[in-house]
Design an enzyme around this catalytic site. Structure first.
Site, PDB file in Angstrom:
ATOM      1  N   ASN A   1      28.149  42.170   5.236  1.00 20.06           N
ATOM      2  CA  ASN A   1      28.272  40.978   4.390  1.00 20.06           C
ATOM      3  C   ASN A   1      29.744  40.841   3.992  1.00 20.06           C
ATOM      4  O   ASN A   1      30.217  41.562   3.128  1.00 20.06           O
ATOM      5  CB  ASN A   1      27.374  41.125   3.152  1.00 20.06           C
ATOM      6  CG  ASN A   1      27.538  39.961   2.192  1.00 20.06           C
ATOM      7  OD1 ASN A   1      28.157  38.947   2.530  1.00 20.06           O
ATOM      8  ND2 ASN A   1      26.979  40.093   0.990  1.00 20.06           N
ATOM      9  N   TRP A   2      30.415  39.918   4.641  1.00 18.08           N
ATOM     10  CA  TRP A   2      31.851  39.760   4.398  1.00 18.08           C
ATOM     11  C   TRP A   2      32.143  39.005   3.101  1.00 18.08           C
ATOM     12  O   TRP A   2      33.298  38.906   2.694  1.00 18.08           O
ATOM     13  CB  TRP A   2      32.520  39.049   5.580  1.00 18.08           C
ATOM     14  CG  TRP A   2      32.737  39.937   6.773  1.00 18.08           C
ATOM     15  CD1 TRP A   2      32.367  41.250   6.901  1.00 18.08           C
ATOM     16  CD2 TRP A   2      33.387  39.579   7.993  1.00 18.08           C
ATOM     17  NE1 TRP A   2      32.744  41.727   8.134  1.00 18.08           N
ATOM     18  CE2 TRP A   2      33.374  40.720   8.827  1.00 18.08           C
ATOM     19  CE3 TRP A   2      33.973  38.404   8.474  1.00 18.08           C
ATOM     20  CZ2 TRP A   2      33.930  40.718  10.105  1.00 18.08           C
ATOM     21  CZ3 TRP A   2      34.527  38.403   9.757  1.00 18.08           C
ATOM     22  CH2 TRP A   2      34.504  39.549  10.554  1.00 18.08           C
ATOM     23  N   LYS A   3      31.099  38.422   2.489  1.00 14.36           N
ATOM     24  CA  LYS A   3      31.287  37.636   1.249  1.00 14.36           C
ATOM     25  C   LYS A   3      32.379  36.584   1.476  1.00 14.36           C
ATOM     26  O   LYS A   3      32.520  36.093   2.612  1.00 14.36           O
ATOM     27  CB  LYS A   3      31.574  38.571   0.064  1.00 14.36           C
ATOM     28  CG  LYS A   3      30.534  39.697  -0.033  1.00 14.36           C
ATOM     29  CD  LYS A   3      30.544  40.437  -1.320  1.00 14.36           C
ATOM     30  CE  LYS A   3      29.459  41.521  -1.298  1.00 14.36           C
ATOM     31  NZ  LYS A   3      29.338  42.241  -2.555  1.00 14.36           N
TER      32      LYS A   3
ATOM     33  N   HIS B   1      21.148  36.957  -2.735  1.00 16.09           N
ATOM     34  CA  HIS B   1      22.081  38.021  -3.109  1.00 16.09           C
ATOM     35  C   HIS B   1      22.329  37.953  -4.611  1.00 16.09           C
ATOM     36  O   HIS B   1      22.357  36.864  -5.195  1.00 16.09           O
ATOM     37  CB  HIS B   1      23.387  37.859  -2.324  1.00 16.09           C
ATOM     38  CG  HIS B   1      24.295  39.040  -2.453  1.00 16.09           C
ATOM     39  ND1 HIS B   1      25.072  39.243  -3.565  1.00 16.09           N
ATOM     40  CD2 HIS B   1      24.519  40.090  -1.622  1.00 16.09           C
ATOM     41  CE1 HIS B   1      25.750  40.384  -3.402  1.00 16.09           C
ATOM     42  NE2 HIS B   1      25.429  40.913  -2.241  1.00 16.09           N
TER      43      HIS B   1
ATOM     44  N   GLU C   1      24.906  38.141  -6.285  1.00 15.87           N
ATOM     45  CA  GLU C   1      26.048  37.287  -6.662  1.00 15.87           C
ATOM     46  C   GLU C   1      25.625  35.830  -6.690  1.00 15.87           C
ATOM     47  O   GLU C   1      26.123  35.049  -7.513  1.00 15.87           O
ATOM     48  CB  GLU C   1      27.223  37.523  -5.696  1.00 15.87           C
ATOM     49  CG  GLU C   1      27.885  38.871  -5.967  1.00 15.87           C
ATOM     50  CD  GLU C   1      28.505  39.538  -4.750  1.00 15.87           C
ATOM     51  OE1 GLU C   1      28.732  38.868  -3.726  1.00 15.87           O
ATOM     52  OE2 GLU C   1      28.759  40.760  -4.830  1.00 15.87           O
TER      53      GLU C   1
ATOM     54  N   GLU D   1      19.484  46.201  -3.405  1.00 18.95           N
ATOM     55  CA  GLU D   1      20.873  46.341  -3.858  1.00 18.95           C
ATOM     56  C   GLU D   1      20.902  46.415  -5.379  1.00 18.95           C
ATOM     57  O   GLU D   1      20.866  45.380  -6.055  1.00 18.95           O
ATOM     58  CB  GLU D   1      21.711  45.131  -3.410  1.00 18.95           C
ATOM     59  CG  GLU D   1      21.890  45.005  -1.926  1.00 18.95           C
ATOM     60  CD  GLU D   1      23.187  44.272  -1.562  1.00 18.95           C
ATOM     61  OE1 GLU D   1      23.912  44.788  -0.704  1.00 18.95           O
ATOM     62  OE2 GLU D   1      23.478  43.215  -2.137  1.00 18.95           O
TER      63      GLU D   1
ATOM     64  N   GLY E   1      30.021  46.977  -5.257  1.00 13.38           N
ATOM     65  CA  GLY E   1      31.467  46.862  -5.461  1.00 13.38           C
ATOM     66  C   GLY E   1      32.014  47.792  -6.529  1.00 13.38           C
ATOM     67  O   GLY E   1      33.141  47.633  -6.983  1.00 13.38           O
TER      68      GLY E   1
ATOM     69  N   SER F   1      28.027  49.838  -2.455  1.00  9.30           N
ATOM     70  CA  SER F   1      29.087  50.834  -2.273  1.00  9.30           C
ATOM     71  C   SER F   1      28.842  51.779  -1.096  1.00  9.30           C
ATOM     72  O   SER F   1      29.139  52.974  -1.173  1.00  9.30           O
ATOM     73  CB  SER F   1      29.294  51.625  -3.571  1.00  9.30           C
ATOM     74  OG  SER F   1      29.760  50.756  -4.590  1.00  9.30           O
TER      75      SER F   1
HETATM   76  P1  13P Z   1      29.707  46.684  -1.549  1.00  8.47           P
HETATM   77  O1  13P Z   1      29.338  47.443  -0.302  1.00  8.47           O
HETATM   78  O2  13P Z   1      31.121  46.163  -1.528  1.00  8.47           O
HETATM   79  O3  13P Z   1      29.347  47.427  -2.781  1.00  8.47           O
HETATM   80  O4  13P Z   1      28.806  45.340  -1.547  1.00  8.47           O
HETATM   81  C1  13P Z   1      27.445  45.466  -1.390  1.00  8.47           C
HETATM   82  C2  13P Z   1      26.872  44.114  -1.182  1.00  8.47           C
HETATM   83  O5  13P Z   1      26.807  43.325  -2.104  1.00  8.47           O
HETATM   84  C3  13P Z   1      26.431  43.771   0.169  1.00  8.47           C
HETATM   85  O6  13P Z   1      25.678  42.606   0.142  1.00  8.47           O
END
Ligand code: 13P
Length: 253
Positions: free
Chosen positions: A10-12, A97, A99, A169, A175, A214
């Site tokens: 997931n590159w966000k 997600h 976010e 998650e 993060g 993470s």
């Molecule tokens: P990180 O691996 O940067 O913690 O992000 C996890 C995430 O939100 C994947 O969708």
């Protein structure tokens, strides 16, 4: 549950055109050299989906979108439909997600609508669930997961022959550099799986439960050694091709 694993990048909201090109200039030679046996999916921003299609179409790597809107078409300025996603050769779409739940106020109804649309259009959904730190500290993890899973199961009931990926998650592990412990991951994944298996109609070969939060190449082997874990959803570490290739080469022990 199957033995080959699913690793999702997931590159966000990261990477533009030139970044994607240089990423695969590094990743693809490593991929061809190491020949991972696991399934790998990239979720770049919308703007890169046609480019990733061009770059990956001759490989067995897959890609998908980080989001879409559940209406088919019309006056929804700024939104992207399921058909538009499919046009880009996407096989997967991320839904719910944390976010998006937090910053874009996506609620259970919106998530259920998106899930319904993804199944209807034959796009494999990766739907995210997970508790906040406050919820975990106050002992509410399982009730939060059960509540988040309710609309997912209700929708899935109409599409029992389709594949579904649930990503556990924990919000506090995203993060932050703090992973959930192996015991916490085992408990939550087992709980999510039990919610599926309680339904008489479920075919568990269509269900994958992946962990996110993470993830890096050091912790991945321990996490995927759990048989209730089918792979990982990777954020930050998936932006580094040399690190992500190590992750996707992890073998379940
Ligand atoms: P990180 O691996 O940067 O913690 O992000 C996890 C995430 O939100 C994947 O969708």
């Amino acid at each position: 549950m199957e033995n080959n694993l699913l690793f999702i990048a997931n590159w966000k909201m990261n990477n533009a055109y030139a970044d994607l090109v240089s990423y695969f200039n590094i990743f693809l030679p490593l991929y061809n050299q190491t020949k991972p046996v696991n399934d790998v999916v990239f979720l770049p921003p919308f703007t890169l989906l046609y480019l990733i299609k061009e770059i990956l179409k001759a490989t067995n790597l897959k890609w998908g979108a980080q989001n879409f809107y559940y209406e088919s078409k019309g006056a929804f300025t700024g939104e992207i439909s399921a058909l538009m996603i499919k046009d880009t050769g996407s096989t997967y779409v991320l839904i719910g997600h944390s976010e998006r739940r937090k910053y874009f106020k996506e609620n259970s109804q919106i998530i259920a609508n998106k899930l319904h649309k993804a199944f209807s259009e034959n796009i494999i959904p990766i739907v995210c669930v997970g508790e906040t730190l406050e919820e975990r500290k106050s002992g509410k993890t399982f009730s939060v997961l059960a509540n988040q899973m309710k609309p997912i199961l209700k929708t899935y009931q109409n599409f029992i022959n389709k594949e579904i990926v649930v990503a556990y998650e924990p919000v506090w592990a995203i993060g932050t550099g703090v992973n959930a412990t192996i015991e916490e991951i085992k408990e939550s994944h087992s709980f999510i799986l039990s919610l599926f298996l309680k339904q008489s109609w479920v075919n568990d070969s269509n269900i994958k439960i992946v962990y996110g939060g993470s993830i890096d190449s050091k912790i991945t082997p321990a996490i995927v050694s759990l048989d209730v874990v089918n792979g990982c959803l990777v954020g930050g570490a998936s932006l580094k091709p040399e690190e992500f290739i190590k992750i996707v080469n992890t073998i379940r022990s």
